[in-house]
Design a protein around this motif. Sequence first.
Motif, short mmCIF file in Angstrom:
data_model
loop_
_atom_site.label_atom_id
_atom_site.label_comp_id
_atom_site.label_asym_id
_atom_site.label_seq_id
_atom_site.Cartn_x
_atom_site.Cartn_y
_atom_site.Cartn_z
N ALA A 1 23.96 20.06 -25.53
CA ALA A 1 25.15 19.73 -26.44
C ALA A 1 26.11 20.35 -25.91
N ASP A 2 26.33 21.60 -25.35
CA ASP A 2 27.85 21.69 -24.79
C ASP A 2 28.12 21.15 -24.18
N ARG A 3 26.92 20.41 -22.84
CA ARG A 3 27.59 19.45 -21.97
C ARG A 3 28.21 18.26 -22.73
N GLN B 1 20.74 23.93 -25.42
CA GLN B 1 21.84 24.43 -26.08
C GLN B 1 22.91 24.00 -24.15
N THR B 2 22.13 23.71 -23.33
CA THR B 2 23.17 22.77 -22.24
C THR B 2 23.42 22.24 -22.64
N HIS C 1 12.78 29.15 -24.38
CA HIS C 1 13.56 27.69 -24.56
C HIS C 1 12.79 26.50 -24.40
N GLN D 1 16.65 20.59 -18.16
CA GLN D 1 17.87 21.35 -19.56
C GLN D 1 17.50 21.87 -20.48
N ARG E 1 23.77 20.93 -31.85
CA ARG E 1 22.21 20.82 -31.38
C ARG E 1 21.46 19.69 -32.31
N ASP F 1 29.78 18.48 -25.47
CA ASP F 1 29.96 18.81 -27.24
C ASP F 1 29.30 18.38 -29.11
#
Lengths: 150, 115
Positions: free
Chosen positions: B40-42, B37-38, B71, B34, B47, B44
Amino acid sequence: MTDRTSIELDQFYPHAPELVWRALTTPELLARWLMPPDGFEPRVGARFTMAAKPIEAVGFSGTVACEVLELVEPELLSFSWDDAAAAQPSGWVVSFALRPEGRGTRLLFAHRGFDPDSPTAQLSRTIMGGGWRRILAALGEAAADGGNGA
Amino acid sequence: MPHRGKTSSTDRLFGALANPTRRDILDLLLDGEQTVQTIADRFDMARPSVSEHLRVLRDTDLVREEQRGRHRYYAVHPEPLVGVRDWLSPYERYWRARLTDLGEVLDDLAGGEQP
């Protein structure tokens, strides 16, 4: 998040809880699957010892000193689990909970009470926490691939 | 309880794994690599927080990163756990073996009781 300091296993046996209970609480039967107990009685407060092989990797001397803590026939047996040679009680508790399931019994086993401050306990808690079985599975695959990070 | 002499790398490993968020991140990475960002999104999370957790995991070599294009991808690297597993496993192995033996005793008892 619950602070887990335990090893937990569950196992199904195609036998009635009463039979499992007998194997858990009869000294001659305990001797056949666990260790020969010296002084075991199926009553709360009974103290007994068991002689085992030392486990060097975890610093275990080979003699376990136990006291029956809970006894609810045929549902729950727990006893303390100390290295007889240790200066301090470990606070470890071994428990066997029996749940009828179909025609058999589901045995929920736990070895609890690892001191949260000891390295062994930190390790146990860490490794037994959520997701660890998957990580260990991944580790198994890594090992099978010949991975050797040491 | 006797302590082992070699503690530094083990201590770092404990430290890395003692944090539930880092364990969750490892768990997520088990599904595949991953980006920050992924992750962090997951979870919540901001970053920088994720990056800090990843840094700790990287320092213990539990996670490895790879730059591809714009990335960085993070992936689980489980080998450092070998020592951890080998250390704890005597207990779990021990109890698994005992519960298996218990099953054999039960089979014997039940067999002996058939009329």
